[in-house]
Design an enzyme around this catalytic site. Structure first.
Site: not given
Ligand code: AMP
Ligand code: MG
Length: 520
Positions: A125, A195, A272
């Protein structure tokens, strides 16, 4: 030692359709479950911490973990033979709304490792952009990586189903984040966590093809997930899908009941972020309840709607399962099996919650009225602004024959709230004592059960923050020490009382301790 002792068997890639384009160009990916993409190398990888237990599960020995090559591989600068990096495609409902294609925007899976008859997907990650990164950089900051690393392992030792964490590597590169989305971006140290879980398939994995009317891919994904991740399931055709959905529902119920037991708030229960295996996944702005409040959420991004607060996680999990049921409905001729799964979620949750409450309160066999007794205690914790972990733990020390308040004293945050709640709390302790005595358990047995249901140590937000502050200075000792404490959360650990303390005053409004955003 290199990785030649490791055996990878990448079924996700082999058995599911992939994207014809490779590389990180941002795009809609149709008709495919994954895209091939390599991690982006970083300038100066350094291993900051690792989990001995996970290394050993994977068959990695300590010499191997300490090698230069290990830090390279788990920063994304090198691959062991057999690794085939990919990013998975999925969608999701975020904060109640359908968000379309999301996918692994900053997670890159390296492969499925076979070790000791078990299958473990290894996933970095923060390893750089993928086709699913949308406008973002694919990176992760050290603070959120420390939090994910520590909490994955802490939850495991607390007995909560969770993804695990193998390693935490600093990249030597800065990542720019606007921590509170208030127009003050600043560079922060970057990191990569590896992870580990049998599967990273999410509810959103099925929602995406369903939303596109792609029943072919939906069915392929369901068949694959059942075959690889639920091999024990019986039935054929639709009855097999029905059994599978039922399993997902009951596992989710078990997981969420544990969250309520230990005082964990996930903070971003978007679909998700819901694992098909019922594992706690995607540690972002999560938090631990301290002064008890069922409406508390650590996620400042969610401060308005407060959708993901502590006390409503069961309802949100149900809502998420309804989204999954809708996504899977093209696989069924009738909706009854899906409804049966949802009903099983409610029943299983109620059963788990009852089992937890009799253990937490030391009641022996469940009786009518016990749920009310628990609800009243939670209400008192709220009015009395008492620390959830300390208060439950202290109950084991109260003599049911002569209940005194003394063991609970350390749980109070405010003298005023204490004074306000004392009479009612005294009354509750007397009723609890009578109920305990009526339960007929031996004192020794009751204490044993209560201490195994009420942790002494949880990963309080400010404890993690102290470890982060040190780590940002280059000192990993706070992480190592906290990881060690969290390996035995139900044991008294002489000399480590400070890790069981209620939140200190400095942490009340400190960023990272009481307020967290998704900017990780
Ligand atoms: P999360 O709320 O962290 O589950 O993220 C929601 C979505 O945003 C997922 O598809 C993640 O892969 C994407 N995402 C979150 N942070 C980043 C980042 N820094 N770069 C690229 N994708 C991100
Ligand atoms: Mg996520």
């Amino acid at each position: 030692m290199d990785g030649t002792n490791l055996h990878f068997d990448n079924r996700f890639l082999r058995e599911l359709p992939g994207d014809s384009e490779t590389g990180p160009r941002r795009r809609e990916v149709l008709g495919a479950a994954w895209s091939q993409v390599d991690p982006t190398p970083v300038v100066a990888p350094r291993l900051l911490a690792h989990s001995h237990e996970v290394a050993s599960l994977l068959g990695l020995d300590e010499a191997q973990v300490g090698s230069r090559e290990f830090a390279d591989v788990f920063a994304g600068n090198a691959l062991y033979a057999g690794m085939q990096p990919w990013a998975a495609n999925y969608g999701g409902h975020q904060f109640g709304n359908w968000a379309g294609q999301l996918g692994d925007g900053r997670a890159i899976s390296l492969g499925e490792l076979l070790a000791d008859g078990r299958r473990w997907e290894l996933q970095l990650k923060g390893a750089g952009p993928t086709p699913y990164s949308r406008g973002a950089d694919g990176r992760a900051v050290l603070r959120s990586s420390v939090r994910e690393f520590l909490c994955s392992e802490a939850m495991h030792h607390l007995g909560v189903p969770t993804t695990r964490a193998l390693s935490l590597v600093v990249t030597g590169e800065a990542v720019v984040r606007d921590m509170f989305y208030d127009g003050h971006p600043r560079p922060e140290p970057g990191a990569v966590v590896c992870r580990v879980a049998p599967s990273f398939i999410r509810f959103g994995t099925f929602e995406l093809p369903a939303s596109r009317g792609d029943t072919t891919l939906l069915r392929q994904l369901a068949d694959f997930c059942i075959a690889r991740d639920f091999p024990e399931l019986g039935g054929v055709g639709q009855s097999r899908y029905a059994e599978w959905f039922l399993q997902v529902c009951t596992r989710t119920a078990v997981m969420v009941a544990h969250w309520l037991r230990v005082g964990f708030v996930h903070g971003v229960m978007n679909t998700d972020n819901m694992s098909i295996l019922g594992l706690t996944i995607d540690y972002g702005p999560y938090g631990w309840v301290e002064d008890y409040d069922p409406d508390w959420t650590p996620n400042t991004t969610d401060a308005q709607g407060r959708r993901y607060r502590f006390g409503t996680q069961m309802q949100v999990a149900y809502w998420n399962l309804v989204r999954l049921a809708q996504a899977l409905s093209p696989l069924f001729d009738e909706m009854a099996p899906l409804q049966a799964g949802l009903d099983a979620f409610r029943d299983r949750y109620a059963a788990e919650d009852r089992a937890h409450l009799v253990a937490k309160l030391g009641l022996g066999q469940f009786r009518d009225g016990d749920e009310l007794l628990m609800a009243q205690f939670r209400e008192l914790l709220h009015t009395g602004q008492m620390d959830m972990t300390l208060a439950f733990r202290a109950l084991a020390e109260v003599d049911p024959a002569a209940p005194a308040l003394a063991p609970l004293e350390e749980a109070f945050y405010s003298p005023e709230a204490r004074a306000q709640v004392l009479p009612a709390l005294g009354d509750w302790l007397r009723r609890h004592g009578q109920r305990v005595l009526a339960g007929g358990q031996s004192q020794v047995e009751r204490r044993r059960i209560m201490l195994a249901a009420n942790p002494r140590y949880v990963l309080r937000n400010w404890l993690a923050q102290e470890a982060i502050d040190l780590a940002e200075q280059g000192d990993p000792s706070g992480i190592t020490e906290l990881l060690e404490v969290m390996r035995h959360p139900y044991d008294e650990q002489p000399g480590r009382e400070a890790y069981a303390r209620r939140r200190p005053e400095w942490a009340r409004e400190r960023a990272g301790c009481s307020m967290l955003s998704c900017s990780s």
